[in-house]
Design a protein around this motif. Structure first.
Motif, mmCIF file in Angstrom:
data_model
loop_
_atom_site.group_PDB
_atom_site.id
_atom_site.type_symbol
_atom_site.label_atom_id
_atom_site.label_comp_id
_atom_site.label_asym_id
_atom_site.label_seq_id
_atom_site.Cartn_x
_atom_site.Cartn_y
_atom_site.Cartn_z
ATOM 1 N N ILE A 34 0.936 -1.195 0.044
ATOM 2 C CA ILE A 34 -0.159 0.073 -0.051
ATOM 3 C C ILE A 34 0.985 1.199 0.264
ATOM 4 C CG2 ILE A 34 -1.595 1.361 1.339
ATOM 5 C CD1 ILE A 34 -2.374 -1.293 2.754
ATOM 6 N N LYS A 35 0.730 2.133 -0.872
ATOM 7 C CA LYS A 35 1.411 3.607 -0.797
ATOM 8 C C LYS A 35 0.552 4.588 -0.639
ATOM 9 C CE LYS A 35 4.660 6.202 -2.850
ATOM 10 N NZ LYS A 35 5.633 6.433 -4.089
ATOM 11 N N VAL A 36 0.999 5.446 0.334
ATOM 12 C CA VAL A 36 0.103 6.651 0.522
ATOM 13 C C VAL A 36 1.132 8.049 0.243
ATOM 14 C CG1 VAL A 36 -1.228 7.967 2.646
ATOM 15 C CG2 VAL A 36 -1.057 5.270 2.597
ATOM 16 N N THR A 37 0.316 8.749 -0.267
ATOM 17 C CA THR A 37 1.093 9.987 -0.785
ATOM 18 C C THR A 37 0.409 11.208 -0.366
ATOM 19 O OG1 THR A 37 2.081 8.824 -2.824
ATOM 20 C CG2 THR A 37 2.454 11.080 -2.745
ATOM 21 N N ARG A 164 0.906 5.939 12.638
ATOM 22 C CA ARG A 164 -0.387 5.200 12.685
ATOM 23 C C ARG A 164 0.054 4.208 11.509
ATOM 24 N NH1 ARG A 164 -3.985 1.665 13.876
ATOM 25 N NH2 ARG A 164 -5.629 1.755 12.667
ATOM 26 N N LEU A 165 0.652 4.579 10.209
ATOM 27 C CA LEU A 165 0.836 3.773 9.367
ATOM 28 C C LEU A 165 1.957 2.566 9.726
ATOM 29 C CD1 LEU A 165 0.747 5.784 6.091
ATOM 30 C CD2 LEU A 165 -0.971 4.376 7.078
ATOM 31 N N ILE A 177 3.853 -0.905 3.665
ATOM 32 C CA ILE A 177 3.235 0.307 3.645
ATOM 33 C C ILE A 177 4.218 1.254 3.343
ATOM 34 C CG2 ILE A 177 1.743 1.961 4.807
ATOM 35 C CD1 ILE A 177 0.621 -0.257 6.468
ATOM 36 N N ILE A 178 4.138 2.374 2.276
ATOM 37 C CA ILE A 178 5.071 3.316 2.023
ATOM 38 C C ILE A 178 4.457 4.719 2.247
ATOM 39 C CG2 ILE A 178 6.530 4.127 0.142
ATOM 40 C CD1 ILE A 178 6.294 1.306 -1.083
ATOM 41 N N LEU A 179 4.990 5.477 2.814
ATOM 42 C CA LEU A 179 4.393 6.816 2.875
ATOM 43 C C LEU A 179 5.403 7.943 2.408
ATOM 44 C CD1 LEU A 179 2.472 8.862 4.297
ATOM 45 C CD2 LEU A 179 3.889 8.863 6.421
ATOM 46 N N GLU A 180 4.726 8.641 1.577
ATOM 47 C CA GLU A 180 5.661 9.479 0.863
ATOM 48 C C GLU A 180 4.994 10.981 0.925
ATOM 49 O OE1 GLU A 180 6.542 8.909 -3.252
ATOM 50 O OE2 GLU A 180 8.298 10.370 -3.268
ATOM 51 N N ASP A 181 5.843 12.014 1.330
ATOM 52 C CA ASP A 181 5.481 13.498 1.328
ATOM 53 C C ASP A 181 6.074 14.113 0.074
ATOM 54 O OD1 ASP A 181 4.762 15.770 2.103
ATOM 55 O OD2 ASP A 181 5.371 15.707 3.978
ATOM 56 N N TYR A 193 7.582 -2.289 6.625
ATOM 57 C CA TYR A 193 7.365 -3.726 6.339
ATOM 58 C C TYR A 193 8.080 -4.807 7.465
ATOM 59 C CZ TYR A 193 8.249 -8.203 4.156
ATOM 60 O OH TYR A 193 7.999 -9.636 3.859
ATOM 61 N N TYR A 194 7.084 -5.449 8.043
ATOM 62 C CA TYR A 194 7.582 -6.188 9.338
ATOM 63 C C TYR A 194 7.036 -7.820 9.072
ATOM 64 C CZ TYR A 194 8.012 -1.568 11.123
ATOM 65 O OH TYR A 194 8.413 -0.223 11.232
ATOM 66 N N LYS A 195 8.058 -8.576 8.606
ATOM 67 C CA LYS A 195 7.880 -9.962 8.414
ATOM 68 C C LYS A 195 7.240 -10.616 9.689
ATOM 69 C CE LYS A 195 10.187 -13.464 5.733
ATOM 70 N NZ LYS A 195 10.756 -14.575 6.523
ATOM 71 N N GLY A 196 7.726 -10.203 10.776
ATOM 72 C CA GLY A 196 7.265 -10.917 11.984
ATOM 73 C C GLY A 196 6.309 -10.201 12.578
ATOM 74 N N GLY A 197 5.549 -9.171 11.999
ATOM 75 C CA GLY A 197 4.312 -8.746 12.451
ATOM 76 C C GLY A 197 4.512 -8.042 14.243
#
Ligand code: TSJ
Length: 373
Positions: A34-37, A164-165, A177-181, A193-197
């Motif tokens: 998911i990418k949020v810009t 929050r993301l 989850i990618i966040l970009e400004d 990104y957390y493989k182990g959650g």
């Protein structure tokens, strides 16, 4: 309205309402990114690589499923049969609310080789959903500009979204989850990104401390329709840090899920301590507080119909959640302690010290009071 407030908090909530839909797609097993810009004009774009919101015409309503999602209250996640909406149970009414509170909103769906597009202004469709091109991938992209006549403040705070993301990524293992400004002078990007959650969440929270043992204790399972995940690790400090979540939403006031966890933890450690003769028959039980001294834990459950209680509606009320967490933690923690006697011994010994310190403090307090009297 359903966003609860027109303050900056509500403004940020719009993003979570949209992202929740992509997280649901990830939980269903069809989306991993998911990418949020944040765009230069403070509009937001959310893109996922899921299946794409269904585009076919809804038989009863005569409009596309996409349009149903964006114009009918409570439609989010409930259409098309199959899975239920698990993310965002508290405010998860979704896309139609964000649409109604936006100056404009645009949706692009990539599905079956076609690129579909629709635009809305203040919640009203300006075009039909139509094919605007071809595509080689699937997914959904939504952009919206929050209405400045509704929100007191329309400038996004990067750090609020980032916090929050990151939390959402910890709670959904394997989801990137990618966040970009992209605002002028504010350009930055973060990737979570957390493989182990939640195992990695506990390690992250314990980073500033010395952990008591290297392992993070992890329990998971499903009882009825309650899915349970718990991760925990003691550090050498004295604070208790137990964070509980329901459908990815923080429950700072706890509730039945947290009560089930605490009950299982206290009972299982006491049973083990007696069986392993770390606690003599003549000695009293360790209290829950003693066992939770220095404990960092994440309790994350998913439930189809969460009931929230209390003044702020932040306390889980479902009684089935108590039993589900209790039975899963009791069973799996008992097994873990038997398999890891060194870890068990260290933890019990720390709890015994906590118990002695608490006893000594109480005696000192009583003595001071008697002297004063
Ligand atoms: F909020 C929203 F609706 F606008 C929105 C939904 C926004 C974004 C960025 C993504 C999504 C979304 C919805 N991503 N993925 C989906 N998936 C579905 O809606 C979907 C697709 C296929 C099927 C199926 O049964 O075939 C079912 C669903 C729910």
């Amino acid at each position: 309205m359903y966003i609860g407030t027109t303050s900056s908090r509500g403004l940020h909530h719009l993003v979570y309402e949209i992202v929740d839909n992509s997280v649901d797609e990830a939980l269903a097993g069809y989306c991993d990114t998911i990418k949020v810009t944040i765009n230069p004009d403070n509009s937001i774009t959310v893109v996922d690589n899921g299946r794409g919101i269904p585009v076919e015409k809804n038989k009863q309503k005569g409009i596309s499923t996409v349009e149903v999602v964006f114009t009918i209250l409570h439609a989010g996640g409930k259409f098309g049969g199959g899975g239920y909406k698990v993310s965002g149970g508290l405010h998860g009414v979704g896309a139609s609310v964000v649409n109604a509170l936006s100056t404009w909103l645009e949706v692009t769906v990539n599905h079956d080789g076609h690129k579909y597009f629709q635009r809305y202004e203040r919640g009203i469709a300006k075009t039909e959903l139509k094919v605007i091109g071809e595509t080689d991938h699937t997914g959904t992209e939504v952009s919206f500009l929050p209405d400045p006549t509704i929100f007191e403040d329309t400038v996004y705070d990067y750090s609020v979204l980032k916090q929050r993301l990151r939390e959402m990524a910890f709670l959904t293992k394997g989801l990137k989850i990618i966040l970009e400004d992209t605002r002028e002078g504010e350009e930055k990007v973060n990737e979570f990104y957390y493989k182990g959650g939640i195992i990695e969440y506990v390690q992250y929270l314990n980073k500033a401390h010395q952990s008591l043992y290297p392992d993070v204790i992890y329990c998971e399972g499903m009882v009825g329709d309650v899915s349970v995940e718990v991760a925990m690790q003691h550090n050498d400090g004295y604070n208790e840090n137990c964070y509980s979540f329901v459908n990815n939403i923080n429950t700072p006031e706890g509730g039945t899920h947290l009560a089930g966890f605490k009950n299982a933890l206290t009972k299982t450690f006491n049973d083990y301590a007696r069986k392993a003769k770390l606690l003599k028959d003549s000695e009293p039980n360790l209290s829950g507080e003693d066992i939770r001294e220095g404990l960092t834990a994440i309790i994350s459950i998913k439930i189809s119909e969460p009931q929230f209680e209390g003044q702020t509606k932040q306390k889980l009320g479902n009684s089935e959640a108590r039993g589900a967490v209790d039975s899963i933690v009791s069973e799996q923690l008992t097994y873990f302690l038997e398999q890891n006697p060194a870890v068990a011994k260290m933890t019990v010994e720390k709890s015994i010290l906590a118990q002695r310190a608490r006893d000594a403090a109480r005696k000192a307090r009583d003595l001071t009071r008697r002297k004063t009297a």
